[in-house]
Design an enzyme around this catalytic site. Structure first.
Site, PDB file in Angstrom:
ATOM      1  N   ARG A 109      35.640  37.350  50.766  1.00 30.68           N
ATOM      2  CA  ARG A 109      34.927  36.857  51.949  1.00 30.68           C
ATOM      3  C   ARG A 109      35.600  37.309  53.242  1.00 30.68           C
ATOM      4  O   ARG A 109      34.922  37.649  54.216  1.00 30.68           O
ATOM      5  CB  ARG A 109      34.842  35.327  51.874  1.00 30.68           C
ATOM      6  CG  ARG A 109      33.884  34.832  50.780  1.00 30.68           C
ATOM      7  CD  ARG A 109      34.173  33.385  50.370  1.00 30.68           C
ATOM      8  NE  ARG A 109      33.137  32.832  49.507  1.00 30.68           N
ATOM      9  CZ  ARG A 109      33.067  33.055  48.191  1.00 30.68           C
ATOM     10  NH1 ARG A 109      33.971  33.848  47.609  1.00 30.68           N
ATOM     11  NH2 ARG A 109      32.105  32.498  47.476  1.00 30.68           N
ATOM     12  N   ASP A 134      34.492  28.497  36.251  1.00 30.73           N
ATOM     13  CA  ASP A 134      35.548  29.441  35.873  1.00 30.73           C
ATOM     14  C   ASP A 134      36.704  28.774  35.143  1.00 30.73           C
ATOM     15  O   ASP A 134      37.558  29.463  34.560  1.00 30.73           O
ATOM     16  CB  ASP A 134      36.078  30.167  37.109  1.00 30.73           C
ATOM     17  CG  ASP A 134      35.118  31.236  37.612  1.00 30.73           C
ATOM     18  OD1 ASP A 134      34.222  31.637  36.845  1.00 30.73           O
ATOM     19  OD2 ASP A 134      35.250  31.664  38.771  1.00 30.73           O
ATOM     20  N   LYS A 184      28.797  35.073  32.762  1.00 39.62           N
ATOM     21  CA  LYS A 184      29.938  35.581  33.520  1.00 39.62           C
ATOM     22  C   LYS A 184      30.317  36.965  32.972  1.00 39.62           C
ATOM     23  O   LYS A 184      29.480  37.665  32.415  1.00 39.62           O
ATOM     24  CB  LYS A 184      31.102  34.593  33.433  1.00 39.62           C
ATOM     25  CG  LYS A 184      30.831  33.241  34.085  1.00 39.62           C
ATOM     26  CD  LYS A 184      30.887  33.347  35.595  1.00 39.62           C
ATOM     27  CE  LYS A 184      30.802  31.990  36.260  1.00 39.62           C
ATOM     28  NZ  LYS A 184      30.992  32.075  37.727  1.00 39.62           N
ATOM     29  N   ARG A 231      39.598  36.124  32.318  1.00 39.67           N
ATOM     30  CA  ARG A 231      39.926  34.711  32.113  1.00 39.67           C
ATOM     31  C   ARG A 231      40.105  34.371  30.634  1.00 39.67           C
ATOM     32  O   ARG A 231      40.865  33.474  30.284  1.00 39.67           O
ATOM     33  CB  ARG A 231      38.873  33.825  32.766  1.00 39.67           C
ATOM     34  CG  ARG A 231      38.769  34.055  34.257  1.00 39.67           C
ATOM     35  CD  ARG A 231      38.192  32.892  35.012  1.00 39.67           C
ATOM     36  NE  ARG A 231      37.946  33.273  36.401  1.00 39.67           N
ATOM     37  CZ  ARG A 231      38.876  33.329  37.348  1.00 39.67           C
ATOM     38  NH1 ARG A 231      40.126  33.004  37.051  1.00 39.67           N
ATOM     39  NH2 ARG A 231      38.568  33.706  38.579  1.00 39.67           N
TER      40      ARG A 231
END
Length: 430
Positions: free
Chosen positions: A26, A309, A336, A382
Site C-alpha cells: 500500500r 491468513d 488463496k 504460509r
C-alpha cells in the site's frame, strides 16, 4: 525444486520481525501516485514486493532501492505522480495484492494493459472486476479463463457495488484510484465485509498520503474526487501475519520474543494474540515486542472471516491442544495461493495429525505428538512456515518439498528459524 529437512528441536530466542507485507504494498503504490518524493523505510525485497515495485516503475514511478546492510532491510526513495501511457505488460509474479490493487490503478489512464501471473495467481478469481467492466464498458479478454488478462478502457467516477464476502483487495484497489477521478464516488458493500482489518490498513496508509475516504460502518465508503496524493515518509511496522508463526513457536517451544511489532495497529492478523491467549497461551507484550512462553493449550472455536491468513498456523496450534479446536467461516481460504484448508489438513495428517475438513473450516483434534515424514508446500509460503513450526514438535525428521515458496513473503525465514535454534538443511531435489 528445493526441499528442506528439519530435525525436531524446540525454538528459543529473539527474532526481529519482517515488515508488514500488506502495508508495504500500500505504501509503495501510494508513494508512486504522489506528486513528489517519498521515503519508505524498513522493507524486504520478497517476490511480492518485487512485483509491485516493478509494476509501479512501468507505470512511471522512479523507485530507488537503498540497501541498508542489515537483515536484508531496504529503503525506497520513490518519485511518483504520473501514470504512464502505453504500458503493455505487467508481471504480477504470484502476488494477488499486486494484481488486484493495480488493475484499477492502470485504468486511471487510457490504453491497453496486459496483466500476467504465475502459479495459482493465474486462476484466482477476479469476478468483482469483470462485473465492473461489464457495467462501465471497459473491454477485457482472458486466456483460457485466467491470466493473462488484457484490459482496455478508463475508470470513471460513480457508484461501485462489491460483495462483502469476496477479497477485500477489490475494495482497496478501487480506493487507490477513485480519489483521483474528477467526480465523487461510492463503494457500496453487499452483505457483511470480511477482512475489515485489510481495508483499515488501506484507509490508514491513504490518510498518511493525504487521501480522504469516509467509512460509513463498512457498509459504504464515500470518496471525494479531484484529490491528490501528497508525498510522505513512512517506516513499515512489523508483520503480525509473520509474527503468528513465531508466537506459535514460542508457546509450543521454549519461548520466543518477537520484536519490531506495534501493539496498536490496524493489522487484522493481530487477532493471533487474542487467539493464543484464549487457548491459554502465555504472551507478554512490552512496547514493540511480544514474548511467547511455553504453554499448555486448550481447544476453542475460531471465526477466521477477519483473519483468513492465520488458518495454517491456527491448525498447527490446534494439533497440539487439549481437546478439539474448530475453525469456521474460512471458505475464502480455499482461493488463496493454495486451497489452504485442504493443504494444511492433508500435510499435517501425513505427520499424524487428526484434522477433518468442513465446507468452510477445519475440525482439529489434538494429538500428543507428530511423527516425521515428507510433506509438500503446495507452493504456498504460509503452508511452508506452518509445517516448519509443526516439525519442531515431531518425533522424527520432516522434509518439506518446494520449500522456496517462502520467498514470496519472507525470504529470510530459514535464517531466522536457525537463529532460534532450529535445525534445517536446504537441498536441491533431483
Amino acid at each position: 525444486m528445493k526441499a528442506v529437512t528439519i530435525k525436531p528441536w524446540k525454538l528459543k530466542g529473539v527474532v526481529n520481525l519482517p515488515p508488514s507485507k500488506s502495508i508495504s504494498h500500500r505504501a509503495i503504490i501510494s508513494a508512486s501516485l504522489s506528486e513528489g518524493t517519498s521515503v519508505i523505510d524498513n522493507l524486504i525485497l520478497s517476490k511480492d514486493m518485487e512485483a509491485t515495485i516493478s509494476a509501479m516503475r512501468l507505470m512511471g514511478s522512479n523507485i530507488e532501492i537503498i540497501k541498508k546492510g542489515e537483515n536484508d532491510r531496504i529503503k525506497l526513495v520513490i518519485g511518483g505522480g504520473y501514470i504512464k501511457r502505453g504500458i503493455t505488460h505487467i508481471d504480477c509474479i504470484e502476488s494477488g495484492s499486486t494484481l488486484r490493487f493495480l488493475i484499477p490503478v492502470s485504468l486511471l489512464d487510457k490504453g491497453q494493459v496486459t496483466f500476467h501471473g504465475r502459479g495459482k495467481l493465474v486462476t484466482r478469481p477476479l469476478d468483482s472486476y469483470y462485473e465492473i467492466f461489464h457495467k462501465t464498458g471497459i473491454k477485457y479478454s482472458l486466456m483460457d479463463g485466467g491470466l493473462p488478462l488484457t484490459i482496455d478502457g478508463q475508470l470513471e467516477s460513480g457508484t461501485y457495488e462489491l460483495d462483502g464476502n469476496i477479497s477485500s483487495q477489490f475494495v482497496s484497489g478501487l480506493m487507490f484510484s477513485l480519489p483521483l477521478l474528477s467526480g465523487d464516488s461510492k463503494i457500496i458493500i453487499r452483505g457483511d465485509l470480511e477482512s475489515k482489518g485489510y481495508v483499515d490498513l488501506t484507509l490508514d496508509v491513504l490518510k498518511g498520503f493525504g487521501i480522504r475516504i469516509a467509512n460509513n460502518g463498512y457498509k459504504e465508503f464515500t470518496i471525494e474526487g479531484n484529490q491528490k496524493y501528497k508525498p510522505s515518509n513512512m517506516e513499515i511496522e512489523g508483520d503480525y501475519s509473520q509474527a503468528a508463526f513465531w508466537l506459535a513457536a514460542g508457546v509450543l517451544g521454549e519461548g520466543v520474543e518477537s520484536q519490531g511489532i506495534r501493539e496498536k495497529t490496524s493489522q487484522g492478523d493481530r487477532a493471533i494474540v487474542n487467539i493464543i491467549e484464549e487457548m491459554g497461551g502465555k504472551l507478554h507484550v512490552d512496547g514493540d515486542s511480544i514474548k511467547a512462553s511455553p504453554s499448555s493449550l486448550n481447544s476453542i472455536k475460531v471465526d477466521v472471516s477477519q483473519c483468513p491468513d492465520l488458518v495454517p498456523i491456527i491448525a498447527v496450534l490446534g494439533t497440539f491442544c487439549e481437546g478439539v479446536l474448530e475453525i469456521g467461516n474460512g471458505s475464502r481460504v480455499r482461493i488463496k495461493e493454495s486451497d489452504r484448508l485442504k493443504a494444511i489438513s492433508t500435510e499435517l495428517n501425513k505427520l499424524g495429525a487428526d484434522i477433518t475438513e468442513t465446507e468452510d473450516g477445519l475440525i482439529v483434534k489434538g494429538v500428543k505428538s507428530l511423527r516425521g515424514g515428507e510433506v509438500d508446500s503446495w507452493n504456498d509460503h504460509r503452508i511452508v512456515m506452518a509445517l516448519a513450526i509443526a516439525a519442531t514438535r515431531a518425533s522424527g525428521e520432516v522434509t518439506i518439498r518446494d520449500s522456496e515458496a517462502i520467498t514470496k513473503s519472507y525470504p529470510g525465514f530459514w535464517e531466522d528459524f536457525k537463529m532460534l535454534g532450529g535445525i534445517a538443511d536446504e537441498w536441491q531435489l533431483g
